[in-house]
Motif scaffolding. Sequence first.
Motif, mmCIF file in Angstrom:
data_model
loop_
_atom_site.group_PDB
_atom_site.id
_atom_site.type_symbol
_atom_site.label_atom_id
_atom_site.label_comp_id
_atom_site.label_asym_id
_atom_site.label_seq_id
_atom_site.Cartn_x
_atom_site.Cartn_y
_atom_site.Cartn_z
ATOM 1 N N GLY A 269 65.041 15.387 39.618
ATOM 2 C CA GLY A 269 64.841 14.694 40.896
ATOM 3 C C GLY A 269 63.727 15.320 41.698
ATOM 4 O O GLY A 269 62.943 14.625 42.363
ATOM 5 N N LEU A 270 63.641 16.658 41.636
ATOM 6 C CA LEU A 270 62.583 17.363 42.346
ATOM 7 C C LEU A 270 61.208 16.983 41.824
ATOM 8 O O LEU A 270 60.223 16.934 42.577
ATOM 9 N N ALA A 271 61.110 16.685 40.530
ATOM 10 C CA ALA A 271 59.832 16.270 39.947
ATOM 11 C C ALA A 271 59.335 14.976 40.595
ATOM 12 O O ALA A 271 58.136 14.808 40.835
ATOM 13 N N VAL A 272 60.253 14.055 40.860
ATOM 14 C CA VAL A 272 59.882 12.814 41.539
ATOM 15 C C VAL A 272 59.447 13.106 42.973
ATOM 16 O O VAL A 272 58.479 12.529 43.480
ATOM 17 N N ALA A 273 60.159 14.027 43.628
ATOM 18 C CA ALA A 273 59.871 14.341 45.026
ATOM 19 C C ALA A 273 58.607 15.168 45.187
ATOM 20 O O ALA A 273 57.959 15.106 46.243
ATOM 21 N N ALA A 274 58.229 15.967 44.167
ATOM 22 C CA ALA A 274 57.094 16.891 44.299
ATOM 23 C C ALA A 274 55.804 16.148 44.633
ATOM 24 O O ALA A 274 55.093 16.495 45.590
ATOM 25 N N GLY A 275 55.498 15.123 43.835
ATOM 26 C CA GLY A 275 54.285 14.367 44.088
ATOM 27 C C GLY A 275 54.341 13.619 45.402
ATOM 28 O O GLY A 275 53.341 13.548 46.135
ATOM 29 N N ALA A 276 55.494 13.062 45.743
ATOM 30 C CA ALA A 276 55.624 12.313 46.994
ATOM 31 C C ALA A 276 55.462 13.224 48.200
ATOM 32 O O ALA A 276 54.909 12.821 49.224
ATOM 33 N N THR A 277 55.950 14.464 48.085
ATOM 34 C CA THR A 277 55.854 15.394 49.210
ATOM 35 C C THR A 277 54.405 15.774 49.490
ATOM 36 O O THR A 277 53.934 15.711 50.632
ATOM 37 N N THR A 278 53.664 16.189 48.455
ATOM 38 C CA THR A 278 52.259 16.536 48.662
ATOM 39 C C THR A 278 51.436 15.311 49.029
ATOM 40 O O THR A 278 50.461 15.404 49.788
ATOM 41 N N GLN A 279 51.838 14.173 48.534
ATOM 42 C CA GLN A 279 51.186 12.922 48.908
ATOM 43 C C GLN A 279 51.353 12.666 50.398
ATOM 44 O O GLN A 279 50.401 12.290 51.092
ATOM 45 N N ALA A 280 52.570 12.898 50.901
ATOM 46 C CA ALA A 280 52.843 12.683 52.317
ATOM 47 C C ALA A 280 52.025 13.618 53.191
ATOM 48 O O ALA A 280 51.433 13.195 54.193
ATOM 49 N N VAL A 281 51.989 14.898 52.829
ATOM 50 C CA VAL A 281 51.249 15.874 53.634
ATOM 51 C C VAL A 281 49.769 15.519 53.676
ATOM 52 O O VAL A 281 49.129 15.545 54.742
ATOM 53 N N THR A 282 49.213 15.165 52.524
ATOM 54 C CA THR A 282 47.788 14.823 52.472
ATOM 55 C C THR A 282 47.500 13.570 53.271
ATOM 56 O O THR A 282 46.510 13.500 54.015
ATOM 57 N N ARG A 283 48.348 12.559 53.132
ATOM 58 C CA ARG A 283 48.128 11.322 53.874
ATOM 59 C C ARG A 283 48.225 11.541 55.385
ATOM 60 O O ARG A 283 47.541 10.860 56.164
ATOM 61 N N PHE A 284 49.068 12.486 55.785
ATOM 62 C CA PHE A 284 49.259 12.718 57.211
ATOM 63 C C PHE A 284 47.964 13.185 57.868
ATOM 64 O O PHE A 284 47.685 12.858 59.029
ATOM 65 N N PHE A 285 47.146 13.943 57.121
ATOM 66 C CA PHE A 285 45.893 14.461 57.670
ATOM 67 C C PHE A 285 44.667 13.706 57.154
ATOM 68 O O PHE A 285 43.539 14.018 57.549
ATOM 69 N N ALA A 286 44.876 12.728 56.288
ATOM 70 C CA ALA A 286 43.751 12.059 55.644
ATOM 71 C C ALA A 286 42.878 11.287 56.620
ATOM 72 O O ALA A 286 41.654 11.221 56.444
ATOM 73 N N ASP A 287 43.481 10.685 57.656
ATOM 74 C CA ASP A 287 42.680 9.904 58.589
ATOM 75 C C ASP A 287 41.618 10.765 59.268
ATOM 76 O O ASP A 287 40.472 10.348 59.445
ATOM 77 N N ARG A 288 41.984 11.999 59.643
ATOM 78 C CA ARG A 288 41.002 12.893 60.246
ATOM 79 C C ARG A 288 39.917 13.280 59.252
ATOM 80 O O ARG A 288 38.734 13.375 59.601
ATOM 81 N N LEU A 289 40.320 13.509 58.004
ATOM 82 C CA LEU A 289 39.340 13.844 56.979
ATOM 83 C C LEU A 289 38.370 12.695 56.752
ATOM 84 O O LEU A 289 37.156 12.909 56.594
ATOM 85 N N VAL A 290 38.895 11.468 56.745
ATOM 86 C CA VAL A 290 38.050 10.298 56.529
ATOM 87 C C VAL A 290 37.069 10.122 57.691
ATOM 88 O O VAL A 290 35.879 9.811 57.492
ATOM 89 N N GLU A 291 37.547 10.325 58.913
ATOM 90 C CA GLU A 291 36.665 10.206 60.072
ATOM 91 C C GLU A 291 35.545 11.245 60.029
ATOM 92 O O GLU A 291 34.426 10.986 60.466
ATOM 93 N N ARG A 292 35.849 12.425 59.481
ATOM 94 C CA ARG A 292 34.856 13.505 59.456
ATOM 95 C C ARG A 292 33.906 13.402 58.264
ATOM 96 O O ARG A 292 32.701 13.632 58.396
#
Length: 388
Positions: free
Chosen positions: A251-274
Amino acid sequence: MKFFQVIGWNMSAVQRVYAAFFLYALALGGLYPRMAEVQLSMGVAEGALGLGLIGTASGTLISLTFGGRWIERWGAQKILWLGLPLVTVFYALAAFATHPFWMFMSLLPAGICIGAIEQVVNLEADRVEFALGRRIMNRAHAFWSIGFASAGLLGGLAAQGGLSPQLHLLGMVAVVALMVMLLLGGFEAAPHRPRINSEDAQKNIQFAWPTPAILMLVVATFAAMLMEGAGIDWSAIYMRDVFSSSPFVCGLAVAAGATTQAVTRFFADRLVERFQPVRVARGLILVLGLGVCAVTWAQAAWLALLGLALMGVGTSAIFPLAMSAAAQRTDRPAALNVAALAQTSFVIFLIGPPLLGWVAEYFGIRATFAVSLPLVALSFWAAKSLKN
């Protein structure tokens, strides 16, 4: 329906968009951390399981192709209020399937609901984004990833605690229904962008054929979508078969990618603007390639989990960036371009499960991930289409 509005929490339009994405993923994420157990209960190999899994993508493609008029007629509010709980009902039925055919038939109506929800939440995010004058699309998709990671962790804990997949998924029906009432009870659709003619969108969305520009966006997302699907469908089975991992680690294997995906997406808008969309996309595609290599050749469970986490980073913002690029094009109504991108991209999810299942059955589960490496290079080239 008025009952929903009475008990719904008071939230801003942005918060409701985030809640809709979170619940969307929570509703469809419960089955996948239990996939290894469901496969054993059906007693089938990966190829047959993959054929059963295409029910979701088939239903989604039907909905994206022919559901435009019904979405316009029902409205975003009813689609979310009814569609989200129904997804959990059909996924729970899939857990009871004794044959891939019955899994397919259970997942088909779930996919029809998902196709409608997919259009609603992405268009809603785009319209709220326009009204605010700042990007929220990637952050909205971060909440999707948070919801999916939550579903993965809940599934792992339920498996480790000895709760059967069937009882676990029946419980998810009640959880999602309650959360829809609380978080989306007061949901009201945002106004259309000024350039959108709702009547024209309603006429054309049924036949959402992709233009050459939309096809380039599809190519740019190809590797990310295929590997996101592989992580969802096959990571639990991969950990079980390669490393004999415990149910919780599966179950953790399924969550691992989703967790890092969430963290990256949370800051992605600022990265895209920059740094602008093309540079961000190409950086993420390179990370995706590293993750795929790690999973393919991992000799320890921790390295495989790290690879899945890197894949989560790599797949995080590619599709949201493509959705924004499609919605911002002025050649056709935004609803039509979004539907065309989603409809064509979901063909990948349609062919992905049986293709990757066949690869796993005849060449080994590691090859399921390795096949994407040439596509990573192709997506890197096509990322130039994300400029907007």
